[in-house]
Motif scaffolding. Structure first.
Motif, PDB file in Angstrom:
ATOM      1  N   GLY A  99       0.823  -1.220   0.000  1.00 54.78           N
ATOM      2  CA  GLY A  99       0.000   0.000   0.000  1.00 54.78           C
ATOM      3  C   GLY A  99       0.848   1.256   0.000  1.00 54.78           C
ATOM      4  N   THR A 100       1.915   1.245   0.803  1.00 56.10           N
ATOM      5  CA  THR A 100       2.802   2.404   0.838  1.00 56.10           C
ATOM      6  C   THR A 100       3.511   2.575  -0.498  1.00 56.10           C
ATOM      7  OG1 THR A 100       3.142   2.104   3.215  1.00 56.10           O
ATOM      8  CG2 THR A 100       4.730   3.484   2.060  1.00 56.10           C
ATOM      9  N   ALA A 101       3.984   1.468  -1.062  1.00 60.33           N
ATOM     10  CA  ALA A 101       4.708   1.547  -2.345  1.00 60.33           C
ATOM     11  C   ALA A 101       3.796   2.043  -3.463  1.00 60.33           C
ATOM     12  CB  ALA A 101       5.287   0.184  -2.697  1.00 60.33           C
ATOM     13  N   LEU A 102       2.585   1.509  -3.558  1.00 65.53           N
ATOM     14  CA  LEU A 102       1.667   1.929  -4.625  1.00 65.53           C
ATOM     15  C   LEU A 102       1.271   3.399  -4.501  1.00 65.53           C
ATOM     16  CD1 LEU A 102      -0.656  -1.177  -5.006  1.00 65.53           C
ATOM     17  CD2 LEU A 102       1.023  -0.317  -6.643  1.00 65.53           C
ATOM     18  N   SER A 103       0.981   3.826  -3.290  1.00 63.81           N
ATOM     19  CA  SER A 103       0.602   5.228  -3.125  1.00 63.81           C
ATOM     20  C   SER A 103       1.800   6.152  -3.337  1.00 63.81           C
ATOM     21  CB  SER A 103      -0.060   5.468  -1.766  1.00 63.81           C
ATOM     22  OG  SER A 103       0.773   5.050  -0.722  1.00 63.81           O
ATOM     23  N   ALA A 104       3.007   5.709  -2.967  1.00 61.53           N
ATOM     24  CA  ALA A 104       4.205   6.513  -3.211  1.00 61.53           C
ATOM     25  C   ALA A 104       4.490   6.632  -4.709  1.00 61.53           C
ATOM     26  CB  ALA A 104       5.409   5.903  -2.498  1.00 61.53           C
ATOM     27  N   VAL A 105       4.270   5.562  -5.450  1.00 61.64           N
ATOM     28  CA  VAL A 105       4.444   5.610  -6.907  1.00 61.64           C
ATOM     29  C   VAL A 105       3.449   6.593  -7.518  1.00 61.64           C
ATOM     30  CG1 VAL A 105       4.109   4.272  -9.032  1.00 61.64           C
ATOM     31  CG2 VAL A 105       5.495   3.353  -7.174  1.00 61.64           C
ATOM     32  N   ALA A 106       2.214   6.580  -7.047  1.00 60.28           N
ATOM     33  CA  ALA A 106       1.198   7.499  -7.571  1.00 60.28           C
ATOM     34  C   ALA A 106       1.574   8.957  -7.291  1.00 60.28           C
ATOM     35  CB  ALA A 106      -0.164   7.176  -6.966  1.00 60.28           C
ATOM     36  N   VAL A 107       2.009   9.246  -6.064  1.00 56.34           N
ATOM     37  CA  VAL A 107       2.407  10.617  -5.708  1.00 56.34           C
ATOM     38  C   VAL A 107       3.630  11.034  -6.514  1.00 56.34           C
ATOM     39  CG1 VAL A 107       3.320  12.073  -3.852  1.00 56.34           C
ATOM     40  CG2 VAL A 107       1.387  10.563  -3.412  1.00 56.34           C
ATOM     41  N   SER A 108       4.587  10.150  -6.643  1.00 56.58           N
ATOM     42  CA  SER A 108       5.812  10.466  -7.374  1.00 56.58           C
ATOM     43  C   SER A 108       5.541  10.725  -8.844  1.00 56.58           C
ATOM     44  CB  SER A 108       6.816   9.321  -7.220  1.00 56.58           C
ATOM     45  OG  SER A 108       7.983   9.591  -7.937  1.00 56.58           O
ATOM     46  N   SER A 109       4.714   9.907  -9.464  1.00 54.88           N
ATOM     47  CA  SER A 109       4.442  10.100 -10.888  1.00 54.88           C
ATOM     48  C   SER A 109       3.647  11.382 -11.144  1.00 54.88           C
ATOM     49  CB  SER A 109       3.720   8.895 -11.478  1.00 54.88           C
ATOM     50  OG  SER A 109       2.436   8.769 -10.931  1.00 54.88           O
ATOM     51  N   TYR A 110       2.717  11.710 -10.272  1.00 56.40           N
ATOM     52  CA  TYR A 110       1.943  12.937 -10.429  1.00 56.40           C
ATOM     53  C   TYR A 110       2.836  14.152 -10.226  1.00 56.40           C
ATOM     54  CZ  TYR A 110      -2.016  16.138 -10.172  1.00 56.40           C
ATOM     55  OH  TYR A 110      -2.899  17.164 -10.404  1.00 56.40           O
ATOM     56  N   GLY A 111       3.801  14.035  -9.331  1.00 57.23           N
ATOM     57  CA  GLY A 111       4.689  15.153  -9.029  1.00 57.23           C
ATOM     58  C   GLY A 111       5.968  15.162  -9.834  1.00 57.23           C
ATOM     59  N   SER A 112       6.048  14.364 -10.891  1.00 54.44           N
ATOM     60  CA  SER A 112       7.282  14.326 -11.665  1.00 54.44           C
ATOM     61  C   SER A 112       7.211  15.137 -12.952  1.00 54.44           C
ATOM     62  CB  SER A 112       7.645  12.876 -11.997  1.00 54.44           C
ATOM     63  OG  SER A 112       6.709  12.338 -12.903  1.00 54.44           O
ATOM     64  N   VAL A 113       6.107  15.801 -13.210  1.00 52.32           N
ATOM     65  CA  VAL A 113       5.953  16.578 -14.434  1.00 52.32           C
ATOM     66  C   VAL A 113       6.944  17.746 -14.426  1.00 52.32           C
ATOM     67  CG1 VAL A 113       4.132  18.122 -13.604  1.00 52.32           C
ATOM     68  CG2 VAL A 113       4.265  17.573 -16.005  1.00 52.32           C
ATOM     69  N   ARG A 114       7.506  18.013 -15.606  1.00 55.43           N
ATOM     70  CA  ARG A 114       8.495  19.083 -15.744  1.00 55.43           C
ATOM     71  C   ARG A 114       8.035  20.108 -16.776  1.00 55.43           C
ATOM     72  NH1 ARG A 114      13.933  17.634 -14.033  1.00 55.43           N
ATOM     73  NH2 ARG A 114      13.838  15.565 -13.141  1.00 55.43           N
ATOM     74  N   ILE A 115       8.492  21.331 -16.558  1.00 53.13           N
ATOM     75  CA  ILE A 115       8.316  22.406 -17.526  1.00 53.13           C
ATOM     76  C   ILE A 115       9.719  22.870 -17.885  1.00 53.13           C
ATOM     77  CG2 ILE A 115       7.428  24.726 -17.955  1.00 53.13           C
ATOM     78  CD1 ILE A 115       5.299  24.183 -15.828  1.00 53.13           C
ATOM     79  N   ARG A 116      10.019  22.875 -19.198  1.00 52.94           N
ATOM     80  CA  ARG A 116      11.352  23.289 -19.638  1.00 52.94           C
ATOM     81  C   ARG A 116      11.242  24.180 -20.869  1.00 52.94           C
ATOM     82  NH1 ARG A 116      14.580  18.070 -20.807  1.00 52.94           N
ATOM     83  NH2 ARG A 116      12.619  17.507 -21.777  1.00 52.94           N
ATOM     84  N   VAL A 117      12.191  25.096 -20.976  1.00 52.27           N
ATOM     85  CA  VAL A 117      12.358  25.893 -22.181  1.00 52.27           C
ATOM     86  C   VAL A 117      13.782  25.619 -22.639  1.00 52.27           C
ATOM     87  CG1 VAL A 117      12.370  28.196 -23.205  1.00 52.27           C
ATOM     88  CG2 VAL A 117      10.761  27.660 -21.377  1.00 52.27           C
ATOM     89  N   VAL A 118      13.917  24.780 -23.670  1.00 58.63           N
ATOM     90  CA  VAL A 118      15.230  24.402 -24.195  1.00 58.63           C
ATOM     91  C   VAL A 118      15.148  24.213 -25.708  1.00 58.63           C
ATOM     92  CG1 VAL A 118      16.164  23.288 -22.121  1.00 58.63           C
ATOM     93  CG2 VAL A 118      14.774  21.970 -23.677  1.00 58.63           C
ATOM     94  N   GLY A 119      16.249  24.546 -26.364  1.00 55.23           N
ATOM     95  CA  GLY A 119      16.331  24.298 -27.797  1.00 55.23           C
ATOM     96  C   GLY A 119      15.239  24.932 -28.619  1.00 55.23           C
ATOM     97  N   GLY A 120      14.784  26.113 -28.250  1.00 57.43           N
ATOM     98  CA  GLY A 120      13.744  26.786 -29.017  1.00 57.43           C
ATOM     99  C   GLY A 120      12.367  26.186 -28.869  1.00 57.43           C
ATOM    100  N   ALA A 121      12.135  25.451 -27.770  1.00 56.47           N
ATOM    101  CA  ALA A 121      10.822  24.828 -27.562  1.00 56.47           C
ATOM    102  C   ALA A 121      10.427  24.906 -26.091  1.00 56.47           C
ATOM    103  CB  ALA A 121      10.840  23.377 -28.007  1.00 56.47           C
ATOM    104  N   LEU A 122       9.134  24.969 -25.888  1.00 55.66           N
ATOM    105  CA  LEU A 122       8.552  24.853 -24.554  1.00 55.66           C
ATOM    106  C   LEU A 122       8.117  23.404 -24.400  1.00 55.66           C
ATOM    107  CD1 LEU A 122       7.194  25.885 -21.910  1.00 55.66           C
ATOM    108  CD2 LEU A 122       5.189  26.425 -23.306  1.00 55.66           C
ATOM    109  N   ILE A 123       8.663  22.736 -23.400  1.00 54.08           N
ATOM    110  CA  ILE A 123       8.285  21.352 -23.122  1.00 54.08           C
ATOM    111  C   ILE A 123       7.564  21.359 -21.782  1.00 54.08           C
ATOM    112  CG2 ILE A 123       9.100  18.998 -22.783  1.00 54.08           C
ATOM    113  CD1 ILE A 123      11.624  19.880 -24.404  1.00 54.08           C
ATOM    114  N   ALA A 124       6.295  21.023 -21.814  1.00 60.39           N
ATOM    115  CA  ALA A 124       5.458  21.044 -20.610  1.00 60.39           C
ATOM    116  C   ALA A 124       4.750  19.706 -20.502  1.00 60.39           C
ATOM    117  CB  ALA A 124       4.447  22.184 -20.686  1.00 60.39           C
ATOM    118  N   GLY A 125       5.267  18.855 -19.617  1.00 61.04           N
ATOM    119  CA  GLY A 125       4.718  17.512 -19.520  1.00 61.04           C
ATOM    120  C   GLY A 125       4.984  16.769 -20.808  1.00 61.04           C
TER     121      GLY A 125
END
Length: 153
Positions: free
Chosen positions: A44-70
């Motif tokens: 239960g702890t592992a599954l819920s930790a995976v869910a929290v981690s994946s939801y909180g792993s989204v990145r926003i980047r501006v690199v190489g002339g592009a906006l990368i958002a998720g």
């Protein structure tokens, strides 16, 4: 050219909730014995930790002339004006001012955001709404990338 990178990590309280879900799973399996209880705690702890981690792993980047958002990758040449939104204005743009066609990278635990116009006539998306903890820095990075892209053309 100014680059930008941000990870929209989940708040600490969500990790506490993940641990509590593991304890709840353990308590549900307690009548079955010690080993099932430990399995419930770990699983239960592992599954819920995976869910929290994946939801909180989204990145926003501006690199190489592009906006990368998720999962979205938008060239800065297809972007219009970027507007930093304070908490009140961000709330308005994710509720009553929102357009159903907009690209929304929304994280409810991040109160501020950036709204970026999509200027590509082939794209029906009117704007991108990006939750960010540093809206002014993201706007500056987008402006810098757009200027650099215009200078190259």
């Amino acid at each position: 050219m100014q680059s930008y990178e941000e990870r929209l990590t989940a708040p600490r309280s969500w990790w506490v909730i993940a641990a509590l879900l593991g304890i709840a799973c353990a308590l549900m399996l307690l009548p079955l014995g010690t080993l099932p209880m430990l399995g419930g705690l770990i699983g239960g702890t592992a599954l819920s930790a995976v869910a929290v981690s994946s939801y909180g792993s989204v990145r926003i980047r501006v690199v190489g002339g592009a906006l990368i958002a998720g999962e979205a990758k938008i060239p800065v040449t297809a972007l219009g004006e970027a507007q930093a939104l304070d908490a009140t204005e961000a709330m308005a743009w994710r509720t009553h001012k929102a357009d159903a066609r907009a690209f929304m990278l929304l994280r409810s635990y991040v109160p501020t955001a950036v709204r970026v116009e999509i200027s590509d006539p082939e794209d029906p998306t009117p704007y991108a709404y990006l939750s960010t903890r540093e809206p002014e820095r993201l706007v500056a990075a987008l402006s810098s990338a757009s200027s650099a892209s215009s200078a190259r053309d």
